[in-house]
Design an enzyme around this catalytic site. Structure first.
Site, PDB file in Angstrom:
ATOM      1  N   LEU A  83     -23.851  33.714  -7.452  1.00 17.06           N
ATOM      2  CA  LEU A  83     -24.515  32.939  -8.501  1.00 17.06           C
ATOM      3  C   LEU A  83     -24.952  33.819  -9.673  1.00 17.06           C
ATOM      4  CD1 LEU A  83     -26.905  30.799  -6.229  1.00 17.06           C
ATOM      5  CD2 LEU A  83     -24.473  30.469  -6.685  1.00 17.06           C
ATOM      6  N   SER A 128     -18.536  26.570 -14.049  1.00 12.17           N
ATOM      7  CA  SER A 128     -19.442  25.846 -14.943  1.00 12.17           C
ATOM      8  C   SER A 128     -18.695  24.808 -15.760  1.00 12.17           C
ATOM      9  CB  SER A 128     -20.087  26.860 -15.897  1.00 12.17           C
ATOM     10  OG  SER A 128     -20.652  26.199 -16.997  1.00 12.17           O
ATOM     11  N   GLU A 130     -19.207  24.421 -18.694  1.00 15.10           N
ATOM     12  CA  GLU A 130     -18.930  25.071 -19.990  1.00 15.10           C
ATOM     13  C   GLU A 130     -17.458  25.439 -20.107  1.00 15.10           C
ATOM     14  OE1 GLU A 130     -20.549  26.397 -23.002  1.00 15.10           O
ATOM     15  OE2 GLU A 130     -21.712  24.645 -22.466  1.00 15.10           O
ATOM     16  N   TYR A 152     -19.503  33.049 -22.953  1.00 13.67           N
ATOM     17  CA  TYR A 152     -19.935  32.677 -21.599  1.00 13.67           C
ATOM     18  C   TYR A 152     -18.884  31.780 -20.933  1.00 13.67           C
ATOM     19  CZ  TYR A 152     -22.297  30.082 -17.912  1.00 13.67           C
ATOM     20  OH  TYR A 152     -22.593  29.499 -16.713  1.00 13.67           O
ATOM     21  N   GLY A 214     -32.355  23.158 -31.945  1.00 18.80           N
ATOM     22  CA  GLY A 214     -31.114  23.141 -32.715  1.00 18.80           C
ATOM     23  C   GLY A 214     -30.502  21.750 -32.725  1.00 18.80           C
TER      24      GLY A 214
HETATM   25  O1  G4F Z   1     -29.874  24.171 -22.044  1.00 16.77           O
HETATM   26  P1  G4F Z   1     -28.742  24.827 -22.716  1.00 16.77           P
HETATM   27  O2  G4F Z   1     -28.980  26.201 -23.236  1.00 16.77           O
HETATM   28  O3  G4F Z   1     -27.547  24.776 -21.674  1.00 16.77           O
HETATM   29  P2  G4F Z   1     -25.949  24.877 -21.840  1.00 16.77           P
HETATM   30  O4  G4F Z   1     -25.571  25.651 -23.038  1.00 16.77           O
HETATM   31  O5  G4F Z   1     -25.393  23.508 -21.717  1.00 16.77           O
HETATM   32  O6  G4F Z   1     -25.562  25.741 -20.564  1.00 16.77           O
HETATM   33  C1  G4F Z   1     -26.149  25.511 -19.299  1.00 16.77           C
HETATM   34  O7  G4F Z   1     -25.338  24.662 -18.526  1.00 16.77           O
HETATM   35  C2  G4F Z   1     -24.056  25.207 -18.174  1.00 16.77           C
HETATM   36  C3  G4F Z   1     -23.322  24.147 -17.360  1.00 16.77           C
HETATM   37  O8  G4F Z   1     -22.646  23.307 -18.251  1.00 16.77           O
HETATM   38  C4  G4F Z   1     -24.227  26.492 -17.412  1.00 16.77           C
HETATM   39  F1  G4F Z   1     -23.025  27.004 -17.056  1.00 16.77           F
HETATM   40  C5  G4F Z   1     -24.998  27.477 -18.265  1.00 16.77           C
HETATM   41  O9  G4F Z   1     -25.217  28.676 -17.544  1.00 16.77           O
HETATM   42  C6  G4F Z   1     -26.337  26.854 -18.608  1.00 16.77           C
HETATM   43  O10 G4F Z   1     -27.059  26.668 -17.412  1.00 16.77           O
HETATM   44  O11 G4F Z   1     -28.242  23.936 -23.957  1.00 16.77           O
HETATM   45  C7  G4F Z   1     -27.938  22.571 -23.787  1.00 16.77           C
HETATM   46  C8  G4F Z   1     -27.672  21.939 -25.143  1.00 16.77           C
HETATM   47  C9  G4F Z   1     -26.681  22.734 -26.021  1.00 16.77           C
HETATM   48  O12 G4F Z   1     -25.795  21.836 -26.611  1.00 16.77           O
HETATM   49  C10 G4F Z   1     -27.547  23.364 -27.086  1.00 16.77           C
HETATM   50  O13 G4F Z   1     -26.888  23.571 -28.337  1.00 16.77           O
HETATM   51  O14 G4F Z   1     -28.887  21.917 -25.880  1.00 16.77           O
HETATM   52  C11 G4F Z   1     -28.629  22.303 -27.218  1.00 16.77           C
HETATM   53  N1  G4F Z   1     -29.867  22.815 -27.830  1.00 16.77           N
HETATM   54  C12 G4F Z   1     -30.466  22.302 -28.923  1.00 16.77           C
HETATM   55  N2  G4F Z   1     -31.549  23.028 -29.248  1.00 16.77           N
HETATM   56  C13 G4F Z   1     -30.559  23.904 -27.436  1.00 16.77           C
HETATM   57  C14 G4F Z   1     -31.628  24.031 -28.326  1.00 16.77           C
HETATM   58  N3  G4F Z   1     -30.390  24.742 -26.390  1.00 16.77           N
HETATM   59  C15 G4F Z   1     -31.298  25.740 -26.223  1.00 16.77           C
HETATM   60  N4  G4F Z   1     -31.148  26.582 -25.167  1.00 16.77           N
HETATM   61  N5  G4F Z   1     -32.356  25.917 -27.084  1.00 16.77           N
HETATM   62  C16 G4F Z   1     -32.571  25.082 -28.161  1.00 16.77           C
HETATM   63  O15 G4F Z   1     -33.503  25.265 -28.921  1.00 16.77           O
END
Ligand code: G4F
Length: 336
Positions: A83, A128, A130, A152, A214
């Site tokens: 993991l 993932s 992703e 990633y 974002g």
């Molecule tokens: O919570 P996130 O950072 O997760 P993301 O990028 O989907 O990745 C997670 O899930 C994957 C499985 O699909 C894993 F493999 C990976 O390790 C991780 O656990 O972002 C989710 C969404 C994105 O679209 C991002 O652009 O939220 C959007 N977002 C909008 N504002 C934001 C923000 N994400 C983050 N982290 N921070 C913000 O301020």
């Protein structure tokens, strides 16, 4: 004789839930942990503090084949759950080289050491959603073509192919779980769900006044991590090694997550959420929604936690944690 399992990334969200699950099933649970110069055990081992007298920890580093080889040579593991990774997508745009190195080489080292020393050990790779990136099909399933959108995502595609190659080339029992986003109160604060729920709690308690995010329109298939680790274990109990999508089959936007999370605290997200370009990614994954019918059919797996339940649990847990820190009595009995 109880089975022996090795978990890399045992101190993370998934590692901690998986360790609990395997201990409940009677496993002897070992974990790989990085040796770091400035130890802060309370913080580093926070998620497994309640398990520290039940699990066996080994110091090793995913960048060092020798350290991995050393641990695997000393214990006859039946199952290995890999993991550990640099798992924050946004960070992979900042330092793609470290992400690639840890995620690809780390996986390769694990596989190579197991092949050399424990070819009978069953191996789980944390793939993932992703990997689907710019999705070629809706919903996404095991046969959907991969089109990663971040370093990633690319590193996970490489790990996925490495895992399949060890299965095909050396006959090892190696599987990938293609897990869609999975969350819970132990989620890291950098991920959007926990960033939202922890800030909601701080706003509610008067400790913060806004939440900067974002892209609010990105859509994710969000499940509960405690549900998803059960699928990891089931994958390694099958007669034949195969890869599985694990998802809820529902998709929601970041905006919807905000709306529910703020409402749980009696607030309107529109009064607090501000868009900040620094949290937008150079290439976004706009829509993820998984089809887990193969896992449901072949593993007998089902998710149990719904989207509103997940949001509620996370907000309540954060209200409780933040209230404890701030010494506010009102929220101390809420959540778990
Ligand atoms: O919570 P996130 O950072 O997760 P993301 O990028 O989907 O990745 C997670 O899930 C994957 C499985 O699909 C894993 F493999 C990976 O390790 C991780 O656990 O972002 C989710 C969404 C994105 O679209 C991002 O652009 O939220 C959007 N977002 C909008 N504002 C934001 C923000 N994400 C983050 N982290 N921070 C913000 O301020």
């Amino acid at each position: 004789m109880s089975k022996k399992a090795l978990i890399t990334g045992i101190t993370g969200q998934d590692g901690s839930y998986l360790a609990e699950h395997l201990l409940d099933l009677g496993y002897e649970v070992h974990g790989l942990v990085r040796r770091v110069a400035l130890e802060d055990p309370e913080r580093r081992f926070g998620r497994i503090a309640h398990l520290l007298d039940k699990v066996i920890l080994h110091a090793a580093n995913l960048d060092s084949y020798a350290s991995i080889f050393h641990v695997i040579s000393r214990h006859d593991f039946d199952e290995c759950y890999h993991l550990a990774a640099q798992s924050f997508v946004a960070e992979s745009f900042i330092d793609g080289f470290s992400t690639m190195s840890t995620n690809i080489n780390g996986t390769h080292y694990m596989l190579a050491a197991l092949r050399e020393l424990r070819p009978g050990c069953r191996f789980y790779f944390a793939g993932s959603s992703e990997m689907f990136g710019r999705v070629q099909e809706v919903p996404q399933k095991e046969t959907t073509p991969l089109h990663p959108r971040s370093p990633y995502g690319i590193s996970k595609v490489a790990g996925f192919h490495l895992t399949r190659n060890y299965r095909e080339a050396y006959g090892m029992f190696c599987v990938s779980g293609i897990l869609f986003n999975h969350e819970g109160p132990r989620r890291g604060f950098e991920f959007v769900t926990r960033k939202i729920t922890s800030t909601v709690a701080r706003i509610k308690l008067g400790l913060a006044s806004e939440l900067r995010l974002g892209n609010l329109e990105a859509r994710r298939d969000w499940g509960h991590a405690a549900d998803y680790v059960r699928a990891m274990h089931l994958m390694l109990q099958q007669p034949v090694a195969d890869d599985y999508v694990v998802a809820t089959g529902e998709t929601h936007s970041v905006r919807e997550f905000c709306e529910l999370a703020f409402a749980e605290a009696g607030l309107d997200y529109r009064d607090y959420v501000k868009i900040d370009e620094q949290f937008c990614r150079p290439a976004e994954v706009d829509l993820l929604i998984g089809d887990a019918s193969k896992a449901i059919r072949e593993l007998g797996w089902q998710h149990t936690c719904t989207f509103p339940e997940l949001v509620r649990e996370m907000v309540r847990a954060d209200l409780k944690t933040e209230a404890e820190r701030a010494g506010v009595r009102e929220y101390l009995s809420a959540g778990s």
